[in-house]
Design a protein around this motif. Structure first.
Motif, PDB file in Angstrom:
ATOM      1  N   ASP A   1      75.675 -10.590 143.994  1.00  0.00           N
ATOM      2  CA  ASP A   1      75.782  -9.872 145.259  1.00  0.00           C
ATOM      3  C   ASP A   1      74.707 -10.382 146.217  1.00  0.00           C
ATOM      4  O   ASP A   1      73.532 -10.399 145.886  1.00  0.00           O
TER       5      ASP A   1
ATOM      6  N   LEU B   1      73.573  -8.967 148.734  1.00  0.00           N
ATOM      7  CA  LEU B   1      72.716  -7.890 149.220  1.00  0.00           C
ATOM      8  C   LEU B   1      71.693  -7.452 148.178  1.00  0.00           C
ATOM      9  O   LEU B   1      70.809  -6.675 148.475  1.00  0.00           O
TER      10      LEU B   1
ATOM     11  N   ILE C   1      67.262 -12.894 151.623  1.00  0.00           N
ATOM     12  CA  ILE C   1      67.654 -11.502 151.848  1.00  0.00           C
ATOM     13  C   ILE C   1      66.675 -10.811 152.791  1.00  0.00           C
ATOM     14  O   ILE C   1      67.069 -10.198 153.773  1.00  0.00           O
ATOM     15  N   ARG C   2      65.373 -10.925 152.492  1.00  0.00           N
ATOM     16  CA  ARG C   2      64.387 -10.286 153.369  1.00  0.00           C
ATOM     17  C   ARG C   2      63.081 -11.072 153.301  1.00  0.00           C
ATOM     18  O   ARG C   2      62.553 -11.314 152.222  1.00  0.00           O
TER      19      ARG C   2
ATOM     20  N   SER D   1      67.266 -13.648 146.628  1.00  0.00           N
ATOM     21  CA  SER D   1      68.599 -13.564 146.044  1.00  0.00           C
ATOM     22  C   SER D   1      68.652 -14.370 144.748  1.00  0.00           C
ATOM     23  O   SER D   1      67.731 -15.122 144.424  1.00  0.00           O
TER      24      SER D   1
ATOM     25  N   ARG E   1      68.632  -3.319 146.639  1.00  0.00           N
ATOM     26  CA  ARG E   1      69.647  -3.664 147.646  1.00  0.00           C
ATOM     27  C   ARG E   1      68.978  -3.734 149.015  1.00  0.00           C
ATOM     28  O   ARG E   1      68.178  -2.870 149.368  1.00  0.00           O
ATOM     29  N   ALA E   2      69.333  -4.743 149.778  1.00  0.00           N
ATOM     30  CA  ALA E   2      68.766  -4.919 151.114  1.00  0.00           C
ATOM     31  C   ALA E   2      69.196  -3.802 152.052  1.00  0.00           C
ATOM     32  O   ALA E   2      68.470  -3.440 152.971  1.00  0.00           O
ATOM     33  N   ASP E   3      70.389  -3.231 151.812  1.00  0.00           N
ATOM     34  CA  ASP E   3      70.894  -2.171 152.680  1.00  0.00           C
ATOM     35  C   ASP E   3      70.444  -0.779 152.247  1.00  0.00           C
ATOM     36  O   ASP E   3      70.860   0.221 152.809  1.00  0.00           O
ATOM     37  N   GLY E   4      69.594  -0.720 151.220  1.00  0.00           N
ATOM     38  CA  GLY E   4      69.073   0.561 150.749  1.00  0.00           C
ATOM     39  C   GLY E   4      69.997   1.316 149.817  1.00  0.00           C
ATOM     40  O   GLY E   4      69.661   2.396 149.350  1.00  0.00           O
ATOM     41  N   GLY E   5      71.166   0.764 149.534  1.00  0.00           N
ATOM     42  CA  GLY E   5      72.122   1.414 148.641  1.00  0.00           C
ATOM     43  C   GLY E   5      71.638   1.426 147.201  1.00  0.00           C
ATOM     44  O   GLY E   5      70.687   0.749 146.844  1.00  0.00           O
TER      45      GLY E   5
END
Length: 191
Positions: free
Chosen positions: A28, A30, A62-63, A75, A167-171
């Motif tokens: 993934d 993310l 990713i960040r 990643s 997860r980069a989106d905080g999920g």
């Protein structure tokens, strides 16, 4: 015209190596790993990781770090490239030539990287994607050592699940429990 680049792609058809991700379970994009985990997975020091990020040799996709206290997020592909850089350095390839090879590898997807074997004579890095290209390279007296990218991927895949992912989106990341008893229970329920 002679190609003077320290990274050369061997000509030929795409390789017939087995798929590393046969069930389309590509990593993934993310989901990433913080610097200390990336170091342990790739087998490098934090000092190397930091230097390579600051010099833009291998930057986290990713960040990136944004000031004091922020965490880089690497990643699966980033960690794979870190591992390849480490192996190339260990075999004596110059950082300048590694940089050219890394730039080329960045352009490829994870599936494409699984088909690549890198060879080097200590000066030039050659990319082979089929057994025929490897034989041609070795018959020409070019390669001295090789790095099967799929082998490095399998090493990483075998250990990466032992480290905390983010997860980069905080999920939320669903934990993967892989013990024999759970697998038998699931097999009985579905079978």
């Amino acid at each position: 015209m002679v190609d003077e680049s320290p990274f050369r792609a061997a000509d030929g058809e795409q390789g017939q190596q087995g798929e590393l991700f046969p069930d389309a379970s590509l990593p993934d994009e993310l989901v990433g790993y913080r610097g200390p985990a990336a170091c342990q997975i790739a087998g490098i020091t934090y000092r190397q990781l930091d230097y390579w990020a600051r010099t833009k040799l291998v930057m986290p996709s990713i960040r990136t770090a944004h000031g004091s206290g922020s965490q880089r997020l690497y990643s699966f592909k980033d960690i794979l490239v870190l591992k390849i850089v480490k192996r190339l350095l260990d075999t004596g390839v110059s950082l300048q030539n590694i940089r050219v090879a890394v730039d080329h590898l960045r352009e490829r997807g994870v599936r494409d990287l699984a088909k690549v074997t890198l060879f080097s004579d200590g000066t030039t890095v050659y990319e082979c994607t089929s057994p025929e290209e490897i034989v041609d390279l070795l018959q020409g007296g070019q390669g001295v050592f090789g790095i099967a990218v799929s082998g490095a991927m399998q090493e990483i895949s075998g250990t990466i699940h032992e480290f905390p992912a983010e997860r980069a989106d905080g999920g939320e990341i669903e934990p993967v429990v892989r013990d024999e008893l759970s697998e038998r229970r699931n097999a009985r329920r579905t079978g």
